[in-house]
Design a protein around this motif. Structure first.
Motif, PDB file in Angstrom:
ATOM      1  N   PRO A 186       0.994  -1.314   0.321  1.00  0.00           N
ATOM      2  CA  PRO A 186      -0.086  -0.560   0.544  1.00  0.00           C
ATOM      3  C   PRO A 186       0.669   1.711   0.115  1.00  0.00           C
ATOM      4  O   PRO A 186       0.080   2.611  -0.783  1.00  0.00           O
ATOM      5  CB  PRO A 186      -0.790  -0.492   1.200  1.00  0.00           C
ATOM      6  N   ASN A 187       1.852   1.374   0.705  1.00  0.00           N
ATOM      7  CA  ASN A 187       2.619   2.291   0.951  1.00  0.00           C
ATOM      8  C   ASN A 187       4.095   2.661  -0.600  1.00  0.00           C
ATOM      9  O   ASN A 187       4.608   3.193  -0.499  1.00  0.00           O
ATOM     10  CB  ASN A 187       3.665   2.369   1.647  1.00  0.00           C
ATOM     11  N   GLU A 188       4.442   1.368  -0.913  1.00  0.00           N
ATOM     12  CA  GLU A 188       5.056   1.206  -2.100  1.00  0.00           C
ATOM     13  C   GLU A 188       4.767   1.717  -4.027  1.00  0.00           C
ATOM     14  O   GLU A 188       3.827   1.866  -4.038  1.00  0.00           O
ATOM     15  CB  GLU A 188       5.278   0.241  -3.008  1.00  0.00           C
ATOM     16  N   LYS A 189       5.564   2.730  -4.390  1.00  0.00           N
ATOM     17  CA  LYS A 189       4.832   3.707  -5.754  1.00  0.00           C
ATOM     18  C   LYS A 189       5.512   2.036  -6.731  1.00  0.00           C
ATOM     19  O   LYS A 189       6.107   1.584  -6.463  1.00  0.00           O
ATOM     20  CB  LYS A 189       5.981   4.582  -5.818  1.00  0.00           C
ATOM     21  N   VAL A 190       4.166   2.326  -7.559  1.00  0.00           N
ATOM     22  CA  VAL A 190       4.093   1.148  -7.872  1.00  0.00           C
ATOM     23  C   VAL A 190       5.199   1.418  -9.608  1.00  0.00           C
ATOM     24  O   VAL A 190       5.227   2.277 -10.048  1.00  0.00           O
ATOM     25  CB  VAL A 190       2.224   1.681  -9.131  1.00  0.00           C
ATOM     26  N   PRO A 191       6.154   0.619 -10.026  1.00  0.00           N
ATOM     27  CA  PRO A 191       6.665   0.491 -10.619  1.00  0.00           C
ATOM     28  C   PRO A 191       5.747   0.189 -11.969  1.00  0.00           C
ATOM     29  O   PRO A 191       4.809  -0.238 -12.190  1.00  0.00           O
ATOM     30  CB  PRO A 191       7.690  -0.662 -10.847  1.00  0.00           C
ATOM     31  N   GLN A 192       6.460   0.638 -13.048  1.00  0.00           N
ATOM     32  CA  GLN A 192       6.971   0.786 -14.052  1.00  0.00           C
ATOM     33  C   GLN A 192       6.927  -0.545 -14.881  1.00  0.00           C
ATOM     34  O   GLN A 192       7.463  -0.856 -14.696  1.00  0.00           O
ATOM     35  CB  GLN A 192       6.611   1.569 -15.392  1.00  0.00           C
ATOM     36  N   PHE A 193       5.695  -1.393 -14.981  1.00  0.00           N
ATOM     37  CA  PHE A 193       6.180  -3.039 -15.002  1.00  0.00           C
ATOM     38  C   PHE A 193       5.486  -3.535 -17.155  1.00  0.00           C
ATOM     39  O   PHE A 193       3.612  -3.044 -17.730  1.00  0.00           O
ATOM     40  CB  PHE A 193       5.369  -3.933 -14.492  1.00  0.00           C
ATOM     41  N   TYR A 194       5.824  -4.442 -17.618  1.00  0.00           N
ATOM     42  CA  TYR A 194       5.200  -4.991 -18.581  1.00  0.00           C
ATOM     43  C   TYR A 194       5.401  -6.559 -18.629  1.00  0.00           C
ATOM     44  O   TYR A 194       6.753  -6.931 -17.962  1.00  0.00           O
ATOM     45  CB  TYR A 194       6.423  -4.515 -19.769  1.00  0.00           C
ATOM     46  N   ASN A 195       4.572  -6.884 -18.774  1.00  0.00           N
ATOM     47  CA  ASN A 195       4.776  -8.335 -18.705  1.00  0.00           C
ATOM     48  C   ASN A 195       3.693  -8.512 -20.006  1.00  0.00           C
ATOM     49  O   ASN A 195       3.446  -8.452 -21.012  1.00  0.00           O
ATOM     50  CB  ASN A 195       4.346  -9.325 -17.382  1.00  0.00           C
ATOM     51  N   GLN A 196       5.272 -10.430 -20.408  1.00  0.00           N
ATOM     52  CA  GLN A 196       4.478 -10.607 -21.687  1.00  0.00           C
ATOM     53  C   GLN A 196       4.888 -12.232 -21.532  1.00  0.00           C
ATOM     54  O   GLN A 196       5.480 -12.709 -20.985  1.00  0.00           O
ATOM     55  CB  GLN A 196       5.299 -10.184 -22.804  1.00  0.00           C
ATOM     56  N   SER A 197       4.592 -13.130 -22.263  1.00  0.00           N
ATOM     57  CA  SER A 197       5.226 -14.402 -23.005  1.00  0.00           C
ATOM     58  C   SER A 197       4.076 -15.328 -22.256  1.00  0.00           C
ATOM     59  O   SER A 197       4.953 -16.173 -21.475  1.00  0.00           O
ATOM     60  CB  SER A 197       6.456 -14.697 -23.302  1.00  0.00           C
ATOM     61  N   PHE A 198       3.200 -15.124 -21.194  1.00  0.00           N
ATOM     62  CA  PHE A 198       2.626 -16.123 -20.291  1.00  0.00           C
ATOM     63  C   PHE A 198       2.216 -17.384 -20.957  1.00  0.00           C
ATOM     64  O   PHE A 198       2.290 -17.717 -22.430  1.00  0.00           O
ATOM     65  CB  PHE A 198       1.496 -15.498 -20.099  1.00  0.00           C
ATOM     66  N   LYS A 199       2.795 -17.946 -20.205  1.00  0.00           N
ATOM     67  CA  LYS A 199       2.312 -19.930 -20.346  1.00  0.00           C
ATOM     68  C   LYS A 199       1.449 -19.951 -19.379  1.00  0.00           C
ATOM     69  O   LYS A 199       2.367 -19.899 -17.778  1.00  0.00           O
ATOM     70  CB  LYS A 199       4.157 -20.795 -20.803  1.00  0.00           C
ATOM     71  N   GLY A 200       0.694 -21.582 -19.464  1.00  0.00           N
ATOM     72  CA  GLY A 200       0.313 -21.661 -17.916  1.00  0.00           C
ATOM     73  C   GLY A 200       0.470 -23.578 -17.999  1.00  0.00           C
ATOM     74  O   GLY A 200       0.292 -23.411 -19.222  1.00  0.00           O
ATOM     75  N   GLN A 201      -0.169 -23.857 -17.051  1.00  0.00           N
ATOM     76  CA  GLN A 201      -0.480 -25.266 -16.285  1.00  0.00           C
ATOM     77  C   GLN A 201      -0.973 -25.579 -15.897  1.00  0.00           C
ATOM     78  O   GLN A 201      -0.990 -24.953 -14.456  1.00  0.00           O
ATOM     79  CB  GLN A 201       0.716 -26.443 -17.203  1.00  0.00           C
ATOM     80  N   MET A 202      -2.004 -26.927 -15.620  1.00  0.00           N
ATOM     81  CA  MET A 202      -2.002 -26.296 -14.399  1.00  0.00           C
ATOM     82  C   MET A 202      -1.728 -27.948 -13.224  1.00  0.00           C
ATOM     83  O   MET A 202      -0.917 -29.111 -14.120  1.00  0.00           O
ATOM     84  CB  MET A 202      -3.569 -27.801 -14.380  1.00  0.00           C
ATOM     85  N   LEU A 203      -1.491 -27.569 -12.030  1.00  0.00           N
ATOM     86  CA  LEU A 203      -0.722 -28.769 -11.087  1.00  0.00           C
ATOM     87  C   LEU A 203      -1.554 -29.827 -10.007  1.00  0.00           C
ATOM     88  O   LEU A 203      -0.924 -31.037 -10.628  1.00  0.00           O
ATOM     89  CB  LEU A 203       0.003 -27.495 -10.368  1.00  0.00           C
TER      90      LEU A 203
END
Length: 133
Positions: A60-77
């Motif tokens: 709640p007190n942290e400045k949100v960084p500029q963030f890029y996320n990509q190339s998502f992969k998923g699987q069920m464990l």
């Protein structure tokens, strides 16, 4: 044996990862409490380990960084555990250099929603940013 993740669940969990970067969510104890499992742990890209209480007191007190996320992969464990991996780049201000990492999150199905139970960021070499995702 790997259980295939459905496209709809993958899309939902990607959205949840991105929701966690929104300032309004990060500043809301009730929103964070709902998204983070009681046993949540994070290992940050700099090797620090955090639990849910620490994250809820810090975000709640942290400045949100500029963030890029990509190339998502998923699987069920399992039927109730899903794993996401993706590439992320972030910086603390527009003029700061980007930091690159590979991220992994494990989401656990709660009663009627998914909660983040584990997250890790590991530094990696620079990669090309894709802006179409």
């Amino acid at each position: 044996m790997t259980i295939k993740i459905s496209e709809s669940l993958l899309g939902h969990l990607i959205e949840q990862e991105r929701v966690l970067l929104e300032p309004s969510i990060r500043q809301s104890s009730s929103s964070l409490d709902k998204l983070l499992n009681p046993y949540f742990h994070e290992i940050s890209a700099n090797g620090m380990m955090f639990n849910k209480a620490h994250v809820m007191s810090r975000l709640p007190n942290e400045k949100v960084p500029q963030f890029y996320n990509q190339s998502f992969k998923g699987q069920m464990l399992s039927d109730d555990l899903a794993q996401l991996t993706y590439h992320a780049a972030y910086r603390h201000s527009a003029k700061a250099p980007l930091h690159y990492s590979i991220r992994m999150s494990i989401w656990k199905r709660a009663q009627n929603h998914w909660e983040l139970i584990y997250h890790q960021g590991t530094p990696c070499p620079e990669f090309e940013l894709l802006f179409e995702e």
